[in-house]
Design a protein around this motif. Structure first.
Motif, mmCIF file in Angstrom:
data_model
loop_
_atom_site.group_PDB
_atom_site.id
_atom_site.type_symbol
_atom_site.label_atom_id
_atom_site.label_comp_id
_atom_site.label_asym_id
_atom_site.label_seq_id
_atom_site.Cartn_x
_atom_site.Cartn_y
_atom_site.Cartn_z
ATOM 1 N N VAL C 331 12.303 -54.512 73.211
ATOM 2 C CA VAL C 331 13.677 -54.927 72.970
ATOM 3 C C VAL C 331 14.512 -53.742 72.523
ATOM 4 N N PHE C 332 15.622 -53.522 73.206
ATOM 5 C CA PHE C 332 16.524 -52.445 72.829
ATOM 6 C C PHE C 332 17.738 -53.050 72.113
ATOM 7 N N ASP C 333 17.919 -52.678 70.849
ATOM 8 C CA ASP C 333 19.025 -53.179 70.025
ATOM 9 C C ASP C 333 20.092 -52.118 69.858
ATOM 10 N N GLY C 339 17.706 -53.646 56.356
ATOM 11 C CA GLY C 339 16.602 -54.276 55.655
ATOM 12 C C GLY C 339 15.764 -55.166 56.550
ATOM 13 N N LEU C 340 16.210 -55.354 57.792
ATOM 14 C CA LEU C 340 15.471 -56.218 58.712
ATOM 15 C C LEU C 340 15.024 -55.449 59.953
ATOM 16 N N GLY C 341 15.936 -54.674 60.531
ATOM 17 C CA GLY C 341 15.623 -53.951 61.753
ATOM 18 C C GLY C 341 16.566 -54.384 62.859
ATOM 19 N N GLY C 342 16.058 -54.464 64.072
ATOM 20 C CA GLY C 342 16.898 -54.864 65.193
ATOM 21 C C GLY C 342 17.111 -56.368 65.182
ATOM 22 N N PRO C 343 18.350 -56.833 65.178
ATOM 23 C CA PRO C 343 18.575 -58.282 65.128
ATOM 24 C C PRO C 343 18.084 -59.010 66.373
ATOM 25 N N VAL C 344 18.328 -58.435 67.554
ATOM 26 C CA VAL C 344 17.871 -59.103 68.769
ATOM 27 C C VAL C 344 16.345 -59.105 68.799
ATOM 28 N N PHE C 345 15.759 -57.998 68.414
ATOM 29 C CA PHE C 345 14.304 -57.876 68.310
ATOM 30 C C PHE C 345 13.729 -59.004 67.458
ATOM 31 N N ILE C 364 13.220 -51.152 69.593
ATOM 32 C CA ILE C 364 13.723 -49.793 69.377
ATOM 33 C C ILE C 364 15.247 -49.869 69.311
ATOM 34 N N ILE C 365 15.812 -49.120 68.348
ATOM 35 C CA ILE C 365 17.258 -49.182 68.121
ATOM 36 C C ILE C 365 17.942 -47.893 68.546
ATOM 37 N N MET C 396 9.146 -46.470 59.639
ATOM 38 C CA MET C 396 9.875 -47.576 59.027
ATOM 39 C C MET C 396 10.754 -48.259 60.067
ATOM 40 N N LEU C 397 11.333 -47.451 60.957
ATOM 41 C CA LEU C 397 12.239 -47.981 61.969
ATOM 42 C C LEU C 397 12.055 -47.169 63.246
#
Lengths: 95, 311, 403
Positions: C331-333, C339-345, C364-365, C396-397
């Motif tokens: 998933v590419f965001d 604090g969460l990461g990629g929302p779509v992910f 991956i963002i 972490m991200l």
């Protein structure tokens, strides 16, 4: 009452289609005092009618204006504005 | 036989109640009276937009409504923007032939908070764009609905819950924002101040504001027994004193020209007005003197304007 | 770049024409052809070309609408609500900070069921100030109850705006609709767009008949407040109606396809047959990603691309069907949810949690604040995605193109 409605009973957008349907609410229950009219003194000026915030004073027969006790909250404005001193506020418990 | 109208001198006031009985405004509320009177002057051909505040919560607890006219509420600070959309929407639908042409008065109502503070931007925008609407400010001089917190319309020296009188505080230390003057600065066709104690004057001004083409602003002093802390039967007396002491003068501005509706040869001392209200109870003699000075100053300024631009 | 994004290239009616249009202007053209009644918008980069073009159209008599130059975005949406309440067809547009400023009104629009249509030229949220594109503004309004779609190109910008009125105003829907266009990367690019004939538009889009229009003849109350005894019921009712709008969403696209010859679906499946790996993207960067997919497939790789066109209501059914058989979804965001990461992910993972078997999902963002994504960047995303799936990640991200 609201508590009896389910999610299916609500109109789209929670729109209320019945105008003025809140008028069933008995605000007369709020009172601790109520107005009493002395028709002998009353000059039928209608100031009590116009100054009632609750529209609880209604024109009656013979041209007087009297409190509708269903709604009257007993604020006493009618008594305070009456130019003829025809309205007295008495304790609600009095009969 | 139901009476259709009540005669006051030459005036006929309808017995119709567009704000239904059974609302939950406080006992003796001056604002409820102000709205009741305004609605009688407006009649049934209105569409109303109202801000969050006392007026809205006492009249529309889902699923019930006290309104017998078309009425809309969304948020707190956007009533003027909302009425702009209503007004423009109606106009374009008529222009495009989708609605028959008819006289519908677009009215927005909001408290002093909604008008003078959080909503001043949208009010200014609506004035500047020149929409044909009437804005009525119900001014009870604080954010009453949320618990008597200070607003920019709270008068100097009044105690509120967020500018309370205390050991080191005299309550409000700023002067009441002159929203009518702000409205006047937008050069709108009609501005008026009104008070429910002067019921015919209030209704006449609301009717004028409704009929005039373009933006109109009517500022109504709304005595509040809960927030101003007075006995529930005093709304009319307090309103009269507000006018008679000059702290709330009644005037109109029509196309930039002033008319002072009531100009007593001598203003009553402000103390007569202040002493009836618990929100001023803490004031010292010196503070009351200062308030008297300020009232005199403001009244003199108004009279200068009246003299310079008479109607 | 618009070929291949719709399934039927028949090109519509005989009199339809193919013109070069900036995507913003394509949106404005759809608004014009939809005969919108009221538009109230506040200019904000990169949306400005939409209200400017609309103002021009009104000034030249091409669009018979009330153009209200409001003094803020909060007022823009508020004014649209007032107009919708009296039965006018309304449109507005915004981006980034503007969308944030009107946030509370956006939520109200859905709760009060006003079918406003809004184009959002997705812009990165401050701070720091950025006028350039990413999806942080869109992600901030995920929960507001608007029907939301993402466009990949100028044709979609036109088509989905037109479609939005059809769906939002349907008496079985009455929900507002948001059409997302990547700021600058889509909003400001000129592409070939097929414009239909006005008569076709009129066949597709009926007149707006709002059943609860404010009118003195039948006084109604809009916007009563909700005490605790009733608020929950109003929200349940809203969610049920919102989910049920899916039927009209699909029907609207079917009718669109029948009349204009271009068919849209909630989830676009691009060369996904037997693909082991799927790349998931949304919006305009999808088209760059497709080039990379084409390239890799030509080299024999088992890879495809999924693009979410319908974002809300989330297309659970179509999405789960589309990814069946895949072993890995990357998933590419274009947004970090702090604090969460990629929302779509996180939504994709959640949507697939109960699936048996469950594919691996990695995220991956990149592409934040106008940062471009090249084909090489998407190459990296796919390679790194596979690496994470195999060996896990100690970062972490996971990001692409961030130093």
């Amino acid at each position: 009452m609201a508590e009896e409605l389910t999610w299916k009973d609500l109109e789209v957008g929670n729109i209320i289609t019945e105008a003025g349907n809140a008028s069933f609410r008995k605000t007369g229950d709020w009172r601790t005092e109520r107005p009493v009219l002395d028709k002998e003194k009353c000059i039928k000026c209608a100031l009590c009618w116009i100054y009632c915030p609750d529209a609880a004073i209604k024109p009656s027969e013979e041209g007087y204006y009297e409190a509708d006790l269903y709604y009257c909250k007993g604020c006493g404005i009618c008594a305070s504005v009456c130019p003829a001193g025809a309205i007295t506020m008495i304790a609600e418990e009095e009969k | 036989m139901a009476t259709k109208a009540v005669k006051f001198g030459e005036k006929l006031v309808t017995t119709k109640e567009f704000l239904a009985e059974g609302h939950s405004f406080c006992i003796g509320c001056g604002e409820a009276l102000a709205i009741r009177l305004a609605m009688k002057a407006l009649g049934e051909n209105v569409i109303m937009a109202m801000a969050t505040g006392c007026d809205e919560v006492t009249t529309t607890p889902l699923p019930y409504t006290s309104w017998r006219v078309p009425w809309m509420h969304t948020l707190f600070e956007n009533t003027a923007a909302e009425i702009s959309g209503i007004e423009a929407g109606l106009k374009i639908l008529v222009k495009k032939g989708r609605m028959p042409e008819r006289d519908i008065i677009c009215v927005a109502m909001g408290g002093d908070g909604a008008t003078s503070d959080i909503g001043i931007q949208s009010l200014s925008g609506a004035f500047e764009r020149g929409h044909d609407f009437l804005y009525i400010c119900l001014d009870n001089e604080a954010y009453m609905n949320t618990g008597i917190q200070r607003s920019s319309a709270t008068p100097y020296g009044a105690s509120t819950t967020t500018a309370p009188a205390g050991k080191f505080s005299m309550g409000q230390i700023t002067r009441k924002k002159n929203i009518a003057a702000i409205a006047a600065a937008h050069d709108i066709p009609y501005i008026a101040t009104a008070c429910p104690s002067y019921h015919l004057d209030l209704m006449e001004k609301v009717r004028k504001g409704a009929e005039i083409k373009g933006p109109a602003y009517v500022h109504i002093l709304s005595p509040c027994p809960t927030g101003w802390r007075y006995k529930s039967d005093l709304a009319i007396t307090i309103g009269q004193l507000a006018v008679q002491t000059g702290i709330f003068p009644l005037y109109e501005i029509e196309y930039g020209r002033y008319r002072l509706n009531a100009d007593p040869p001598e203003l009553k001392p402000i103390e007569e007005y202040l002493k009836l209200q618990g929100r001023y109870r803490h004031l010292t003699g010196k503070q009351i003197e200062r308030i008297q000075e300020m009232v005199n100053e403001d009244y003199a300024k108004l009279k200068e304007k009246v003299a310079a631009f008479p109607l | 770049m618009s070929c291949g994004s719709y399934n039927d290239d028949s090109g519509g009616g005989k009199m339809s024409r193919r013109v070069a249009l900036e995507a913003s202007h394509a949106v404005a053209e759809a608004v014009r052809m939809a005969d919108v009644d009221v538009t109230a918008a506040y200019p904000i980069t990169p949306q400005t070309h939409i209200p400017e073009r609309l103002a021009e159209m009104v000034a030249d008599g091409e669009l018979n609408a009330a153009y209200i130059p409001v003094e803020s975005e909060h007022s823009a949406m508020s004014t649209c609500l007032g107009a919708a309440a009296v039965g006018a067809r309304t449109f507005t547009a915004t981006a980034g900070q503007g969308l944030e400023l009107m946030h509370e009104v956006v939520y109200v629009a859905s709760s009060m069921r006003y079918p406003v249509v809004m184009a959002v030229c997705n812009r990165a949220l401050s701070a720091p100030l950025s006028v350039w594109g990413d999806h942080s503004d869109a992600m901030a309004v995920r929960d507001t109850g608007w029907i939301q779609v993402f466009c990949q190109n100028g044709q979609e910008a036109f088509d989905l705006t037109l479609w939005a009125f059809r769906v939002g105003e349907d008496p079985k829907v009455l929900f507002p609709v948001m059409v997302h266009l990547d700021g600058f990367t889509l909003s400001h690019v000129t592409e070939p767009v097929i414009l239909p004939e006005q008569s076709e538009v009129e066949r597709f889009l009926p007149r707006f008949q709002y059943p609860f229009a404010l009118n003195p003849d039948k006084p109604m109350t809009h916007g009563a407040f909700g005490p605790p005894e009733i608020y929950s019921e109003t929200k349940l009712a809203q969610e049920v109606a919102f989910r049920n709008s899916k039927g009209v969403i699909l029907r609207g696209w079917k009718e669109f396809g029948d009349i204009f010859g271009r068919s849209y679906h909630p989830v676009e499946e691009y060369k996904t047959e037997n693909a082991e790996t799927l790349l998931l993207t949304m919006g305009a960067y999808t088209e760059t990603a497709k080039i990379v997919i084409d390239d890799r497939r030509n080299k024999g790789e088992s890879i495809g691309l999924i693009s979410l066109r319908l974002w809300r209501p989330f297309p659970f059914e179509e999405f789960r069907r589309a990814v069946k058989g895949a072993q890995l979804i990357i998933v590419f965001d274009r947004c970090i949810s702090f604090g969460l990461g990629g929302p779509v992910f996180s939504e994709i993972r959640s949507a697939l949690y109960d699936e048996e078997p469950r594919p691996k999902v990695v995220g991956i963002i990149g592409g934040l604040g106008g940062r471009d994504m090249s084909e090489e960047d998407f190459d990296y995303v796919i390679n790194r995605g596979r690496e994470i799936a195999e060996k896990g990640s100690d970062r972490m991200l996971e990001t692409v193109g961030i130093r």
